[in-house]
Design a protein around this motif. Structure first.
Motif, PDB file in Angstrom:
ATOM      1  N   ARG A  44       0.853  -1.183   0.000  1.00  0.00           N
ATOM      2  CA  ARG A  44       0.000   0.000   0.000  1.00  0.00           C
ATOM      3  C   ARG A  44       0.894   1.240   0.000  1.00  0.00           C
ATOM      4  O   ARG A  44       1.897   1.296   0.700  1.00  0.00           O
ATOM      5  CB  ARG A  44      -0.912   0.017   1.234  1.00  0.00           C
ATOM      6  CG  ARG A  44      -1.865  -1.155   1.307  1.00  0.00           C
ATOM      7  CD  ARG A  44      -2.934  -1.063   0.239  1.00  0.00           C
ATOM      8  NE  ARG A  44      -3.879  -2.171   0.321  1.00  0.00           N
ATOM      9  CZ  ARG A  44      -4.870  -2.347  -0.534  1.00  0.00           C
ATOM     10  NH1 ARG A  44      -5.026  -1.523  -1.535  1.00  0.00           N
ATOM     11  NH2 ARG A  44      -5.681  -3.373  -0.410  1.00  0.00           N
ATOM     12  N   GLU A 183      -2.300   2.210  -7.737  1.00  0.00           N
ATOM     13  CA  GLU A 183      -2.716   1.306  -6.667  1.00  0.00           C
ATOM     14  C   GLU A 183      -3.828   0.375  -7.147  1.00  0.00           C
ATOM     15  O   GLU A 183      -3.855  -0.807  -6.832  1.00  0.00           O
ATOM     16  CB  GLU A 183      -3.163   2.103  -5.445  1.00  0.00           C
ATOM     17  CG  GLU A 183      -3.417   1.239  -4.227  1.00  0.00           C
ATOM     18  CD  GLU A 183      -2.911   1.873  -2.942  1.00  0.00           C
ATOM     19  OE1 GLU A 183      -2.547   1.129  -2.034  1.00  0.00           O
ATOM     20  OE2 GLU A 183      -2.884   3.115  -2.861  1.00  0.00           O
ATOM     21  N   GLU A 184      -4.733   0.913  -7.938  1.00  0.00           N
ATOM     22  CA  GLU A 184      -5.812   0.076  -8.480  1.00  0.00           C
ATOM     23  C   GLU A 184      -5.255  -0.976  -9.433  1.00  0.00           C
ATOM     24  O   GLU A 184      -5.736  -2.114  -9.479  1.00  0.00           O
ATOM     25  CB  GLU A 184      -6.845   0.951  -9.192  1.00  0.00           C
ATOM     26  CG  GLU A 184      -7.677   1.802  -8.258  1.00  0.00           C
ATOM     27  CD  GLU A 184      -8.588   2.771  -8.980  1.00  0.00           C
ATOM     28  OE1 GLU A 184      -9.251   3.562  -8.296  1.00  0.00           O
ATOM     29  OE2 GLU A 184      -8.626   2.736 -10.234  1.00  0.00           O
ATOM     30  N   ARG A 187      -3.630  -3.737  -7.398  1.00  0.00           N
ATOM     31  CA  ARG A 187      -4.697  -4.541  -6.794  1.00  0.00           C
ATOM     32  C   ARG A 187      -5.324  -5.457  -7.827  1.00  0.00           C
ATOM     33  O   ARG A 187      -5.552  -6.647  -7.574  1.00  0.00           O
ATOM     34  CB  ARG A 187      -5.750  -3.602  -6.204  1.00  0.00           C
ATOM     35  CG  ARG A 187      -6.911  -4.315  -5.528  1.00  0.00           C
ATOM     36  CD  ARG A 187      -7.878  -3.306  -4.940  1.00  0.00           C
ATOM     37  NE  ARG A 187      -8.513  -2.500  -5.978  1.00  0.00           N
ATOM     38  CZ  ARG A 187      -9.136  -1.359  -5.740  1.00  0.00           C
ATOM     39  NH1 ARG A 187      -9.177  -0.866  -4.519  1.00  0.00           N
ATOM     40  NH2 ARG A 187      -9.695  -0.696  -6.731  1.00  0.00           N
ATOM     41  N   GLU A 375     -12.834  -1.987  -6.649  1.00  0.00           N
ATOM     42  CA  GLU A 375     -12.392  -3.211  -5.969  1.00  0.00           C
ATOM     43  C   GLU A 375     -13.167  -4.407  -6.528  1.00  0.00           C
ATOM     44  O   GLU A 375     -14.393  -4.452  -6.459  1.00  0.00           O
ATOM     45  CB  GLU A 375     -12.672  -3.089  -4.471  1.00  0.00           C
ATOM     46  CG  GLU A 375     -12.394  -4.353  -3.676  1.00  0.00           C
ATOM     47  CD  GLU A 375     -10.928  -4.474  -3.274  1.00  0.00           C
ATOM     48  OE1 GLU A 375     -10.549  -5.565  -2.822  1.00  0.00           O
ATOM     49  OE2 GLU A 375     -10.185  -3.485  -3.389  1.00  0.00           O
TER      50      GLU A 375
END
Length: 828
Positions: A44, A183-184, A187, A375
């Protein structure tokens, strides 16, 4: 448009050709409980910035990505891929069973018609031979349909070349590249790695505003090392050269309508089963077609129904859902959208238009594309959670929530799934500078706005977007003035004009209709405030001081309930319920000093009105919320007024049915006339998309009855439901301004923007009513004339229903009542 929040958030990736750079971002990490996350171990940015940046650099700074070899996902782009998929489809038990069933049905028909002689001593053998012939014929048809439908991931050299070609073309138009949250992306890659291990598909469900949507998704997946998804596309795109190119790049072509073609329906289901069982990534647009208005459209359930069937039937164990938002500084097609919305028929796609359209945009500088991934979540987990909820809540109808074949259960799951995805897309959508500028220009009372005031309102709107949990596109550390200049440059002088030679440059909306596309990109964030403002406006428009303009809480709640139900097909609401949303919104407006709330001795809200501070500020914040919703109120009012004119003239019975498209064209003509005569404030209220949505909403509520014929040559027809039909003067035949539909129209009108030179009640009950009556009479005359001349046969729209259509109408009316009772929602 930098802010403090940018400094502790993950940077964006800016993809521009071969280069990828990191930029500071306004990313806000969503709160996800550990037991809800699909993947738990990922660096993160806030907690481990150095490790995070190292992970990003592993795949953005390398040189091996061009080979497209180390891809996360199932093997694709190899010789024989298409034949492998086709063989799995053709051997699918579901398809084999359907082919056998259709052959048996045909044999039975031929027996009944005497084509097979049952008294023939060789009947059994001939029957078996005929059945075998039919099965073989159906298999040949299936193979041909399958070959035209499936995507053909055959060649890596092809996709490498296609990536280079499309990148060059796209980045000539969107010269600032594609932006995505780093970050997406990390993920998503982690989720993709888990999905690959479990042989599960990732189903990307993006919003749809442009043909560039699927291009940008494929480019991202290629550049970031993810297996390209198979993209559901309408067969209207399957025209020479371009169709084949897209098919080899990932497009699967399906018909716009399946009708009663059981074989084709089963083929599509079998193909989707094969993709999901094989763990191939999949992409379809949750809205179906492209949004011509800038905001999300209601969900379309066709492909989702196939996906849901794959899981509910047990043929597929699980799949991962990933809602995607794609936003643009400027959408290439908006000028064409305006033309379509004003009633010009959409042109069929062809190579000449594709090439000329492409060349015309290559010289444009349209800014950038922002793609955001929600998400991802398990579809099986979603199904199990909602099955448990439905089984635990008492229902007014008798439904077995454990029966996976129950249509009631499936429809409820589909609707919940569709609106959850739309909510997720809104949650991650980025508001572009062009949307901020367009919103400000269309929510001010004056003709134009000076440079200083424009900057102040853009800064205010940016703060409001972030306060509502939204995201605003960033430009690194560029000052606000520079970001606004970039946005104005992208919008261009055809949309936003500037008057020079004044005390300061003054900007104004040149094309309000087209600019509304960008304003509509922000409305989802403020829909609750807009509905409250429109409800309060029923008193504010009366003038006077607080004693006149304040509204009792009960009256406000009633109007908010009415408006929210009216726009149920237009906007996506929070799932927390009206009472909770209303209270939360009122408290927020009170905290912002827009309204003043008076409470009783128990602390409950008794009444409310504009605050002194808001009045002193010229109602600018209150007006902002009203201006957002007023065009939609105008459109619904226009649609309702047009219905009044559909009351059968004296001497005509109520069995005359009018063609839906002609009734909507007549409503649009009425709207254009009222706008130019000053009785309609917003020209965008005449757009065909919003009028169609209003008609659909009225049909859901039983105000309109719509019949769709099994004959594809006969277009849908409508009439006003008998209990909603306005009365006429028995002597003059004039419409009477009273009754259920009139009261309904007046309730919408109470929240309309009051015009400078009119007062709604008297205007509508006289001149407007007369105009809609004249247009309605013309529709009835045309329908009756067509029937008398026999034009209703062989492709026309018969003015009367057949006995079978009447039977189906009765069934449909009962089904609508049952569905409304099942949904348990507020109704008009």
């Amino acid at each position: 448009m930098a802010s403090d929040e940018s400094h502790d958030a993950a940077p964006d990736l800016r993809i521009l050709g071969d280069s990828i750079t990191l930029q500071p971002s306004g990313y806000v990490e969503p709160e996800v409980k550990d037991d809800e996350a699909l993947m738990k171990h990922m660096a993160r940015f806030r907690s481990e910035p150095l490790r995070f940046l190292r992970e990003v650099s592993l795949y953005v700074s390398g040189t091996g990505w061009r080979a497209y070899d180390s891809v996360i996902g199932q093997p694709i782009f190899y010789s024989g891929f298409s034949e492998h998929i086709k063989s799995q489809i053709m051997s699918a038990p579901l398809l084999e069973t359907k082919i056998a069933q259709l052959a048996d049905m045909r044999v039975a028909v031929e027996e009944k018609e005497g084509l097979l002689n049952t008294s023939d001593k060789e009947f059994v053998a001939k029957r078996a031979h005929r059945r075998s012939e039919l099965i073989q014929g159906l298999r040949e048809v299936s193979e041909k349909l399958t070959d035209n439908m499936i995507c053909k991931f055959e060649s890596k050299p092809f996709i490498r070349g296609a990536y280079y070609l499309v990148t060059q073309l796209l980045l000539r138009a969107y010269h600032q590249g594609i932006h995505v949250s780093s970050e997406e992306v990390l993920r998503l890659r982690a989720v993709a790695e888990e999905a690959e291990k479990k042989n599960q598909s990732i189903i990307f469900l993006p919003c749809h505003r442009s043909h560039v949507d699927y291009v940008s998704m494929q480019l991202l997946c290629y550049r970031l090392g993810l297996a390209l998804p198979v993209v559901v596309a309408g067969d209207n795109l399957n025209f020479p050269l371009v169709g084949s190119f897209l098919q080899h790049a990932g497009a699967m072509y399906i018909r716009r309508s399946f009708g009663d073609d059981q074989l084709y329906t089963t083929l599509v289901q079998s193909y989707i089963d094969v993709l999901l069982r094989g763990g191939y990534n999949f992409e379809c647009f949750i809205e179906g077609g492209r949004s011509r208005t800038g905001k999300l459209l209601p969900p379309k359930f066709g492909i989702l129904n196939f996906v849901l069937d794959s899981l509910l039937s047990g043929r597929v164990d699980d799949a991962i859902i990933c809602p995607v938002s794609t936003q643009y500084d400027k959408v290439i097609e908006t000028e064409g959208y305006v033309t379509e919305l004003l009633g010009v028929p959409k042109k069929k796609e062809n190579l000449a238009d594709f090439l000329s359209g492409g060349s015309s945009v290559l010289s444009l500088r349209l800014g950038r594309v922002d793609v955001r991934f929600h998400e991802p979540w398990s579809l099986r987990g979603f199904i199990n959670e909602h099955l448990t909820k439905m089984a635990s809540v008492p229902s007014s109808i008798n439904v077995d929530w454990t029966d996976m074949k129950s249509q009631v259960l499936r429809q409820k799951l589909l609707r919940t799934l569709g609106y959850k995805v739309l909510g997720d897309i809104n949650a991650v959508s980025v508001v572009m500078p062009t949307a901020l500028i367009g919103t400000v220009l269309l929510t001010l009372r004056g003709r134009g706005v000076g440079r200083t005031e424009l900057a102040r309102r853009v800064e205010w709107l940016t703060a409001r977007v972030r306060a509502k949990g939204g995201r605003v596109a960033h430009f690194g550390d560029a000052p606000l003035s520079e970001v606004i200049e970039r946005g104005l440059d992208v919008l261009g002088k055809d949309l936003v004009g500037v008057v020079e030679g004044l005390a300061e440059p003054t900007y104004y909306a040149v094309d309000r209709f087209q600019l509304s596309f960008y304003r509509n990109m922000t409305i989802h964030l403020f829909i609750s405030e807009a509905l409250v403002a429109a409800a309060l406006y029923t008193r504010v428009k009366q003038g006077g001081g607080p004693a006149v303009q304040d509204i009792p809480y009960k009256d406000l709640a009633d109007q908010v309930l009415f408006l929210s139900s009216l726009f149920r097909g237009e906007f996506i609401y929070s799932g927390e319920g009206l009472a909770h949303n209303l209270e939360k919104t009122l408290l927020g407006l009170e905290a912002d000093n827009v309204i003043l709330i008076e409470r009783d001795e128990r602390g409950n809200i008794a009444k409310l009105g504009l605050s002194d501070a808001e009045r002193a500020a010229g109602r600018e914040n209150f007006d902002f919320y009203c201006f957002l919703i007023w065009p939609f109120i105008e459109a619904s009012w226009l649609a309702a007024v047009s219905l009044v004119g559909l009351s059968p003239p004296l001497g005509q019975d109520g069995d005359i049915w009018l063609q839906v498209s002609k009734a909507q064209d007549s409503a649009q003509l009425l709207g254009k006339t009222l706008y130019h005569q000053g009785d309609l404030s917003y020209f965008e209220a005449v757009n065909k998309e919003t009028l169609k949505n209003s008609y659909q909403r009225f049909a859901e509520e039983g105000i309109l009855q719509i019949v769709k014929s099994k004959d594809s040559r006969v277009p849908p027809r409508l009439r006003i439901a008998p209990e909603w039909r306005p009365a006429r003067d028995p002597e003059t035949g004039s419409l009477i301004a009273s009754g259920r539909l009139w009261d309904f129209t007046e309730k919408i009108a109470s929240s309309r923007r009051e015009g400078k030179n009119r007062r709604d009640g008297a205007t509508v009950s006289t001149r407007v009513l007369s105009l809609t009556d004249a247009l309605g009479r013309q529709l009835f005359e045309d329908a009756v004339r067509a029937e008398e001349e026999g034009k209703g046969k062989g492709g026309g729209a018969p003015a009367r229903l057949s006995r079978e259509e009447k039977r189906l109408l009765d069934l449909s009316v009962r089904e609508q009542k049952r569905r409304r009772r099942l949904e348990g929602r507020a109704h008009l």
